[in-house]
Design a protein around this motif. Structure first.
Motif, PDB file in Angstrom:
ATOM      1  N   SER A 107       0.819  -1.219   0.000  1.00 44.77           N
ATOM      2  CA  SER A 107       0.000   0.000   0.000  1.00 44.77           C
ATOM      3  C   SER A 107       0.848   1.262   0.000  1.00 44.77           C
ATOM      4  O   SER A 107       0.369   2.329  -0.369  1.00 44.77           O
ATOM      5  CB  SER A 107      -0.944   0.018   1.210  1.00 44.77           C
ATOM      6  N   HIS A 108       2.116   1.141   0.415  1.00 47.71           N
ATOM      7  CA  HIS A 108       2.989   2.311   0.462  1.00 47.71           C
ATOM      8  C   HIS A 108       4.001   2.342  -0.674  1.00 47.71           C
ATOM      9  O   HIS A 108       5.038   2.985  -0.588  1.00 47.71           O
ATOM     10  CB  HIS A 108       3.692   2.378   1.822  1.00 47.71           C
ATOM     11  N   TYR A 576      -1.023   7.864  -7.610  1.00 47.03           N
ATOM     12  CA  TYR A 576      -0.281   8.038  -6.367  1.00 47.03           C
ATOM     13  C   TYR A 576       0.528   6.778  -6.094  1.00 47.03           C
ATOM     14  O   TYR A 576       0.299   5.721  -6.687  1.00 47.03           O
ATOM     15  CB  TYR A 576      -1.234   8.339  -5.203  1.00 47.03           C
ATOM     16  N   ARG A 577       1.466   6.876  -5.201  1.00 51.04           N
ATOM     17  CA  ARG A 577       2.279   5.719  -4.838  1.00 51.04           C
ATOM     18  C   ARG A 577       1.449   4.765  -3.991  1.00 51.04           C
ATOM     19  O   ARG A 577       0.668   5.177  -3.143  1.00 51.04           O
ATOM     20  CB  ARG A 577       3.518   6.166  -4.046  1.00 51.04           C
ATOM     21  N   GLY A 578       1.672   3.478  -4.224  1.00 55.01           N
ATOM     22  CA  GLY A 578       0.945   2.477  -3.451  1.00 55.01           C
ATOM     23  C   GLY A 578      -0.355   2.084  -4.118  1.00 55.01           C
ATOM     24  O   GLY A 578      -0.754   2.635  -5.142  1.00 55.01           O
ATOM     25  N   GLU A 579      -1.027   1.090  -3.530  1.00 46.70           N
ATOM     26  CA  GLU A 579      -2.298   0.572  -4.042  1.00 46.70           C
ATOM     27  C   GLU A 579      -2.273   0.343  -5.559  1.00 46.70           C
ATOM     28  O   GLU A 579      -3.118   0.875  -6.282  1.00 46.70           O
ATOM     29  CB  GLU A 579      -3.441   1.525  -3.688  1.00 46.70           C
ATOM     30  N   LEU A 589       2.967   2.167  -8.298  1.00 46.99           N
ATOM     31  CA  LEU A 589       2.034   3.292  -8.339  1.00 46.99           C
ATOM     32  C   LEU A 589       0.631   2.769  -8.593  1.00 46.99           C
ATOM     33  O   LEU A 589       0.437   1.686  -9.146  1.00 46.99           O
ATOM     34  CB  LEU A 589       2.393   4.267  -9.462  1.00 46.99           C
ATOM     35  N   SER A 590      -0.343   3.585  -8.243  1.00 46.92           N
ATOM     36  CA  SER A 590      -1.725   3.254  -8.571  1.00 46.92           C
ATOM     37  C   SER A 590      -1.968   3.461 -10.063  1.00 46.92           C
ATOM     38  O   SER A 590      -1.192   4.116 -10.764  1.00 46.92           O
ATOM     39  CB  SER A 590      -2.683   4.128  -7.769  1.00 46.92           C
ATOM     40  N   LEU A 595      -4.755  11.704 -14.306  1.00 44.83           N
ATOM     41  CA  LEU A 595      -3.406  12.158 -14.614  1.00 44.83           C
ATOM     42  C   LEU A 595      -2.451  11.185 -13.933  1.00 44.83           C
ATOM     43  O   LEU A 595      -2.775  10.620 -12.888  1.00 44.83           O
ATOM     44  CB  LEU A 595      -3.166  13.571 -14.069  1.00 44.83           C
ATOM     45  N   ASP A 596      -1.290  10.999 -14.515  1.00 45.71           N
ATOM     46  CA  ASP A 596      -0.344  10.114 -13.836  1.00 45.71           C
ATOM     47  C   ASP A 596       0.343  10.858 -12.698  1.00 45.71           C
ATOM     48  O   ASP A 596      -0.002  12.006 -12.382  1.00 45.71           O
ATOM     49  CB  ASP A 596       0.634   9.487 -14.832  1.00 45.71           C
ATOM     50  N   LEU A 597       1.328  10.246 -12.059  1.00 52.75           N
ATOM     51  CA  LEU A 597       1.955  10.826 -10.872  1.00 52.75           C
ATOM     52  C   LEU A 597       2.660  12.136 -11.180  1.00 52.75           C
ATOM     53  O   LEU A 597       2.845  12.971 -10.300  1.00 52.75           O
ATOM     54  CB  LEU A 597       2.938   9.819 -10.269  1.00 52.75           C
TER      55      LEU A 597
END
Length: 950
Positions: A107-108, A576-579, A589-590, A595-597
């Motif tokens: 998740s992180h 976002y990072r995680g999940e 990354l999710s 939009l991407d990160l």
């Protein structure tokens, strides 16, 4: 008494300045309130969650910092030597600097921090601040906007407190702990062993830190509350202010409240006179201020006023406190949704976590402008802080750019800690006009559908209303509805209506307000148009993730067709990072974002722009580089709000189609290289979009993104490659190297690739090597070198015997011997010995070679940069010949730590691979003036040399 001309001019200047805040130019000013940023010149090193030796022996003393005041030990001790630690500025995210690891938290984002990585899960920060002697008598505090997580803070060894949350700001009064006229040491320990959420949260002091100074009579932190009532062309501004008298005598004073327009001009004022506060008393004072013809805050014109609160005591200004605010009306209607200034506004929102490519959660302030602007370009008008209190700077940007906000609490509960956390959030944020709702919780599966959840939500909702009645209270429900929290909450938040019947809920609870707090939850990889689950790649067409979620299009159609639903928030605006649903390692990354990160748009962003904005929009997907698929069918989609769209391949029409409202168009096209063009008509006006087959990359290109601030300290750079005709190559994945010159530095790189395990940051590496097995033996005199290389068997452990005066009578000189283990190094590695005196006078030898001869004790310590001829990889020995340090009093503490070795490896060159055509570089100004250039190079390609505007 003679008064210099300079002092007369200074006094006149003060009187003139004060006139802007008070009606009387005769009032003088006490020392002004100061809000001092203390982000620079911190020292940082990793500690350890349970190994006290690796945690600098913190909390191991006979008296701990919890037992006796002022007994902070180890790295909390103001005398602790932190010279080997890394120098850095805040905000700082020490998690984003770590490598990825499959054993890390899913998740992180698989960053190597947390329970499985104890050596990188406790971060120590230290800083020294000078407090002038003239500050004695003022109230002084330190404030942290956010430390992740479970922070402990000391000042001058005095324990101040522990803050378990990584999201709430906190402030400690340090007035009585300070060394006035001298240096004061702040120490912070942050522990991320345990996660707080289920998404990337970063680590360390990742928001700003402040030193606050006020007079004894002052406005408390976040001590104002401004709200307004509108009638015709007049507003009544209700201004409340909470003052505290920290003096040891009572205080009599007046309060003047001035409303300033956006230019700083006073447009309305009121005064409260003959007030008093007893010793250490705190009290709220409220008055109404009529304002004629107010300008309203809205999405198109987010006009901001400010309230200037002037506290006048004994003819002097004791405090000045400024509060930005906006005047607007908000209202939810159970049948017709949300109204801003009397006009129905359809909520077109996004959910977002707080991290960004390259920098993790340590976002420079201006990056918030970039992110909110990208969401507004997409047509979004609302932002949900998922699922925690945001930074103050984010809310300021939403106020200034015109973005509605759900401000969300982190954890539901009804005890004092839970409710106090909610109160701190609301009191901090309640003056932001952008905020339209307080969220008390999100997807509390264990309680949301039962009586326990209903009771907790009812209590929390009532508690929120004791603090602020001007906004609706919401909670986001992802399970069943019709029971539990969904039966008691004023503003029901639906998370994913594929599993819910909103019409039935509305009929059952006709007075309940409602909106979609999460919808869509589609998963896609930017620039990918064919699923390849072996590579963790998902096509960027808008399709349902599974039966529990609607597609983006179907979700929006559900909300847009029901006026009782105020609108919806997409899950999510940014990746976002995680999940990394539906994958695991190596996805970090999710896949949810529009939009991407980095903020590069996925194709779905144009679907939203088509129906969330009035701007004529037409967007084709996919790209048109399909070598090897000649003659095979390709699914072509058009996102548009045109009345009709016609598709052409190499100038041949493939048909014209009418556009369904809130829909999209599609064609199946047999691939042929060349030009695919869509032509649309909106109210008779023609617009088009083209995708072309490109050739191989030939050159690197750099573009600076616009940031809507007057002067930015950062630059966001988009990097791509072009073919020989100058066309962007959408499939390019070249590795690009970066070099920067001038007074700026690169602080992060990214590309939005969910499976990229590349470094986010390229930093110098610092290793700290301590001395072990320290032994001692008495020698006859300081020049006695006979024991430099003898066996230490029979020697005693160093400092085992008390260094009292009796010891000094019998022992005139000692030799200390110990070991230290050095890693392999290269020519760029710098190895420095930071020595702390363990004798009145001492000579130091490393591997039998003298590096210091009879140096006197120095409280600041000594620094020796070691020549390679003195040291070697592996085991080394150190010998210190010294005359002993002795206690004067029995309670004195004699230094027994001779210091440590710092192994510094310079940073590697910055680089990043493009991902489907794009990469991002974030550059931050370094303070000095001068031109800043970045070169972007890649083997076989023409390089780009770009001048950055800072």
């Amino acid at each position: 008494m003679k008064i210099s001309i300079l002092k007369i001019f200074a006094s006149l200047f003060i009187i003139i300045v004060c006139h802007a805040f008070t009606s009387s130019a005769q009032i003088s000013v006490e020392k002004r309130r100061e809000h001092i940023l203390i982000d620079t010149s911190w020292r940082f090193a990793f500690g350890h969650p349970y190994d006290t030796k690796k945690d600098y022996q913190n909390g191991t003393g006979y008296f701990s910092y919890l037992a006796k005041t002022g007994y902070g030990d180890g790295a909390a001790d103001p005398a602790f030597d932190d010279r080997t630690w890394r120098k850095l500025n805040l905000p700082h995210d020490c998690a984003v600097e770590q490598p990825f690891n499959e054993k890390a938290s899913f998740s992180h984002g698989f960053k190597a921090v947390g329970r499985n990585f104890p050596d990188a899960s406790v971060g120590w920060y230290r800083k020294s601040v000078f407090i002038p002697a003239s500050d004695l008598g003022r109230k002084i505090s330190i404030a942290f906007d956010g430390v992740f997580r479970n922070s402990i803070v000391w000042v001058n060894g005095n324990y101040l407190g522990t803050e378990p949350s990584g999201y709430l700001g906190f402030e400690y009064d340090i007035t009585d702990y300070l060394n006035y006229g001298g240096e004061n040491v702040i120490a912070v320990r942050a522990d991320v062993t345990m996660e707080e959420g289920w998404f990337y949260e970063g680590a360390g002091i990742y928001r700003h830190a402040w030193l606050n100074k006020t007079n004894a009579l002052h406005v408390i932190p976040n001590g104002t509350f401004v709200r307004s009532n509108l009638s015709a062309n007049k507003a009544i501004v209700t201004a409340s202010v909470t003052l505290k008298n920290d003096a040891l005598v009572s205080a009599k004073f007046n309060i003047q409240q001035d409303v300033l327009d956006a230019t700083g001009k006073v447009v309305a004022s009121q005064t409260l006179s003959n007030l008093d506060l007893k010793v250490l008393e705190e009290k709220e004072f409220t008055l109404d201020i009529p304002l004629e013809n107010p300008q309203l805050w809205d999405l198109e014109n987010p006009y901001l006023y400010s309230l200037s609160t002037t506290v006048i005591k004994n003819g002097q200004i004791a405090d000045l406190y400024k509060t930005p605010f906006g005047i607007r009306t908000i209202r939810f209607d159970a049948e017709n949704g949300f109204f801003l200034n009397g006009k129905r506004v359809e909520i077109k929102g996004t959910n977002n976590h707080q991290d960004h490519a390259g920098v993790g959660v340590a976002l420079p302030d201006e990056l918030q402008y970039f992110r909110i602007s990208k969401l507004k370009e997409m047509g979004s008008n609302a932002y949900r802080c998922s699922h925690n209190p945001p930074t103050v700077e984010l809310l300021e940007v939403c106020d200034k750019l015109g973005m509605l906000v759900i401000d969300e609490n982190r954890l539901m509960g009804i005890n004092d800690q839970h409710l106090n956390d909610v109160k701190r959030l609301i009191v901090r944020d309640r003056n932001h006009p952008s905020i339209i709702s307080w969220s008390i919780g999100n997807e509390e599966w264990n309680i949301e559908g039962n009586i326990t959840g209903a009771r907790i939500a009812s209590t929390m909702q009532a508690f929120v209303k004791t603090i602020d009645t001007t906004r609706a209270v919401t909670a986001a429900i992802s399970g069943g509805i019709g029971n539990g929290i969904s039966t008691v909450i004023d503003l029901l938040g639906y998370n994913y209506v594929a599993t819910k019947n909103t019409d039935e809920q509305h009929q059952k609870f006709p007075k309940q307000f409602s909106w979609g707090t999460e919808e869509g939850s589609t998963v896609a990889t930017r620039g990918i148009y064919v699923d390849n689950r072996d590579k963790n790649e998902l096509a960027a067409y808008d399709v349902r993730q599974n039966a529990n979620f609607l597609s983006l299009e179907d979700g929006w159609k559900h909300y847009a067709s029901r006026p009782y639903l105020a609108g919806m928030f997409i899950w999510t605006g940014f990746d976002y990072r995680g999940e990394p649903t539906p994958f695991g390692w190596p996805s970090v990354l999710s896949y949810f974002g529009m939009l991407d990160l980095c903020g590069f748009p996925k194709d779905s962003a144009w679907f939203l722009k088509s129906w969330w904005s009035d701007q004529p929009t037409l967007h084709l997907l996919p790209h048109w580089n399909w070598k090897g698929k000649e003659g095979k069918p390709i699914e072509v989609w058009a996102y548009s709000n045109c009345d009709e769209v016609e598709l052409f391949l190499n100038k041949k029409s493939l048909g014209k189609k009418p556009m369904e409202k809130n829909g999209h168009l599609s064609w199946t096209v047999n691939y042929s290289p060349g030009v695919l063009e869509a032509v649309g008509f909106k109210n008779g006006k023609k617009i088009s979009d083209v995708v072309k087959t490109t050739s191989d990359p030939k050159s690197v290109s750099v573009k600076q993104e616009n940031i809507e601030v007057t002067k930015s300290d950062i630059a966001v750079l988009t990097v791509n490659v072009n073919d020989a005709l100058g066309n962007l190559v959408p499939t390019a994945n070249n590795e690009i190297n970066f070099e920067i010159t001038g007074p700026a530095e690169i602080i992060g790189v990214g590309n939005g690739n969910p499976t990229s395990l590349e470094k986010d940051q390229f930093l110098e590496e610092i290793g700290i090597v301590g001395i072990s097995n320290l032994k001692e033996k008495t020698i006859s005199h300081l020049e006695d070198v006979s024991e430099l290389s003898t066996d230490v068997n029979g020697w005693v452990d160093a400092f085992k015997e008390d260094r009292n005066q009796e010891f000094g009578k019998k022992t005139k000189s000692l030799i200390y011997r110990g070991d230290f283990e050095l890693p392999e190094w290269n020519d760029q590695t710098k190895i420095t010995f930071f020595y702390k005196s363990i004798g009145k006078e001492q000579s130091i030898y490393i591997n039998g070679k003298k590096i210091a001869d009879k140096i006197s004790a120095d409280k600041k310590g000594n620094i020796f940069v070691l020549d390679r001829s003195v040291i070697k990889p592996g085991k080394n020995t150190i010998a210190i010949l010294a005359t002993p340090l002795l206690k004067v009093n029995s309670w004195d503490v004699i230094n027994s730590d001779p210091g440590a070795f710092q192994v510094l490896k310079p940073a590697l060159a910055w680089k990043r691979k493009l991902f489907n055509g794009f990469a991002q570089v974030i550059v931050q100004k370094a303070g000095e003036k001068g031109d800043v250039y970045i070169s972007a190079t890649s083997p076989g390609l023409k390089s780009a040399n770009f001048k950055i505007k800072l």
